[in-house]
Design an enzyme around this catalytic site. Structure first.
Site, PDB file in Angstrom:
ATOM      1  N   CYS A  12       0.839  -1.196   0.000  1.00 11.48           N
ATOM      2  CA  CYS A  12       0.000   0.000   0.000  1.00 11.48           C
ATOM      3  C   CYS A  12       0.877   1.251   0.000  1.00 11.48           C
ATOM      4  CB  CYS A  12      -0.919   0.002   1.221  1.00 11.48           C
ATOM      5  SG  CYS A  12      -0.028   0.092   2.799  1.00 11.48           S
ATOM      6  N   HIS A  39       5.632  -5.355   8.655  1.00 11.14           N
ATOM      7  CA  HIS A  39       5.769  -6.748   9.088  1.00 11.14           C
ATOM      8  C   HIS A  39       6.057  -7.658   7.899  1.00 11.14           C
ATOM      9  CE1 HIS A  39       4.808  -5.650  13.074  1.00 11.14           C
ATOM     10  NE2 HIS A  39       3.518  -5.482  12.909  1.00 11.14           N
ATOM     11  N   HIS A  71       3.327   1.820  11.418  1.00 11.40           N
ATOM     12  CA  HIS A  71       2.209   1.470  12.305  1.00 11.40           C
ATOM     13  C   HIS A  71       1.917   2.544  13.339  1.00 11.40           C
ATOM     14  CE1 HIS A  71       3.796  -2.532  10.986  1.00 11.40           C
ATOM     15  NE2 HIS A  71       2.529  -2.674  10.702  1.00 11.40           N
ATOM     16  N   HIS A 121      -1.397  -5.947  18.840  1.00 15.64           N
ATOM     17  CA  HIS A 121      -0.792  -5.435  17.616  1.00 15.64           C
ATOM     18  C   HIS A 121      -0.171  -4.072  17.875  1.00 15.64           C
ATOM     19  CE1 HIS A 121      -0.402  -3.943  13.487  1.00 15.64           C
ATOM     20  NE2 HIS A 121      -0.426  -5.204  13.115  1.00 15.64           N
ATOM     21  N   GLU A 123       0.036  -1.424  16.131  1.00 19.16           N
ATOM     22  CA  GLU A 123      -0.816  -0.278  15.792  1.00 19.16           C
ATOM     23  C   GLU A 123      -1.810   0.018  16.907  1.00 19.16           C
ATOM     24  OE1 GLU A 123      -4.612   0.596  13.009  1.00 19.16           O
ATOM     25  OE2 GLU A 123      -2.902  -0.273  11.942  1.00 19.16           O
ATOM     26  N   THR A 158      -6.770  -0.341  11.525  1.00 20.19           N
ATOM     27  CA  THR A 158      -6.938   0.009  10.113  1.00 20.19           C
ATOM     28  C   THR A 158      -6.916  -1.196   9.176  1.00 20.19           C
ATOM     29  OG1 THR A 158      -4.552   0.395   9.828  1.00 20.19           O
ATOM     30  CG2 THR A 158      -5.931   2.302  10.444  1.00 20.19           C
ATOM     31  N   SER A 216       2.280 -10.743   9.709  1.00 17.56           N
ATOM     32  CA  SER A 216       1.517  -9.616   9.167  1.00 17.56           C
ATOM     33  C   SER A 216       0.031  -9.862   9.370  1.00 17.56           C
ATOM     34  CB  SER A 216       1.819  -9.455   7.672  1.00 17.56           C
ATOM     35  OG  SER A 216       0.849  -8.643   7.045  1.00 17.56           O
ATOM     36  N   ASN A 218      -2.617  -8.121   8.297  1.00 10.72           N
ATOM     37  CA  ASN A 218      -3.474  -7.981   7.123  1.00 10.72           C
ATOM     38  C   ASN A 218      -3.294  -9.151   6.166  1.00 10.72           C
ATOM     39  OD1 ASN A 218      -1.949  -6.977   4.461  1.00 10.72           O
ATOM     40  ND2 ASN A 218      -0.900  -6.081   6.215  1.00 10.72           N
ATOM     41  N   SER A 260       2.394  -5.126   2.890  1.00  9.91           N
ATOM     42  CA  SER A 260       3.822  -4.848   3.049  1.00  9.91           C
ATOM     43  C   SER A 260       4.674  -5.772   2.182  1.00  9.91           C
ATOM     44  CB  SER A 260       4.238  -4.970   4.522  1.00  9.91           C
ATOM     45  OG  SER A 260       3.927  -6.249   5.030  1.00  9.91           O
TER      46      SER A 260
END
Length: 277
Positions: A12, A39, A71, A121, A123, A158, A216, A218, A260
């Protein structure tokens, strides 16, 4: 065998910008990143080849300049790093910053803060470390621990799937029907796009390969989403993790990747699959 790539996949803008910022900074001065910029082992190895150090505690940093990861972090952690004499650079994703600002705005307005996501996490820790009172929700046990408040302010990690976020918001409203529950959607657009594209991909494929770091969030969420629609889903960090037997009797192989994951890693995975068909 046909290979399909998800319409939206891979790195992203927030991670790309963070890598670019770190690379430019390291070209002119020694730099340490406070935690994992993203990550993904390939990203971290790429940074290390540029002479960038990675430490997990501010006290361990020996360079004069340090960088906050994509993050984000708490004001408390940033202030602590500054108190040690470090010059801080900020690579926090703008959408993570928006989530921080949204959360603190809700707190200032008198709402009890709730973050839907993984409490452990980085974040989420960055969002909550400045708060005296809050709840995180990702399970029924978490929901059971939430006490009554007249006003709840709810945001999300997010990278959390929006469908799951909405589920927990609905469960919260069911548990506290007399409370005001203000939900502000902070799930980022790249996550939504990749989740939707993963569903479309998995519905067409006999096998889905999800590429990204093992830790990771996501990437794991992409794999979990694909597994709802495709029986054979495998998460890998790179081409060396692939196994030829995964693709037996497969007519369509789908490929997607976490936010990532380097473009080169995606290409290497696809090329390795092509060698076997």
């Amino acid at each position: 065998m046909k290979i399909l790539r998800a319409e939206h996949m891979g790195m992203c803008f927030g991670v790309r910008d963070a890598i670019g910022l770190a690379s430019r900074a390291a070209a002119s001065r020694p730099l340490t990143i406070l935690g994992e910029l993203a990550h993904n082992p390939a990203v971290l190895n790429q940074l290390r080849t540029q002479g960038i150090d990675i430490k997990y505690r501010a006290e361990e940093i020996v360079t004069s300049h340090a960088m906050i990861t994509a993050h984000g972090t708490s004001n408390k952690a940033a202030s602590h790093a500054l108190s040690l004499g470090l010059t801080l650079m900020d690579a926090t994703c703008p959408l993570v910053k928006l989530a921080h600002d949204t959360l603190h705005g809700l707190v200032r307005a008198g709402y009890h803060p709730i973050i839907i996501g993984k409490a452990s996490h980085v974040e989420v820790r960055g969002m909550t470390d400045d708060l005296d009172h809050f709840n995180t929700i990702e399970s029924e046990q978490d929901l059971d621990r939430v006490q009554h408040h007249s006003k709840f302010g709810v945001i999300a990690q997010t990278t959390h799937p929006i469908e799951r976020v909405r589920y927990w918001v609905d469960r919260l409203r069911t548990k506290f029907p007399s409370s005001e529950i203000k939900f502000i959607d902070t799930v980022c657009l790249p996550t939504k796009q990749r989740q939707a594209a993963a569903v479309d991909l998995a519905q067409q494929a006999d096998v889905v390969i999800v590429i990204g770091g093992a830790n990771s969030n996501n990437t794991r969420e992409l794999a979990a989403t694909c597994a709802k629609y495709c029986f054979r889903v495998f998460q890998v960090e790179n081409a060396s993790n692939l196994q030829p037997e995964w693709f037996q009797n497969a007519s369509v192989v789908g490929i997607t990747a976490g936010t990532s994951t380097l473009d080169a890693t995606i290409d290497e995975v696809e090329n390795r699959i092509c060698e076997w068909v």
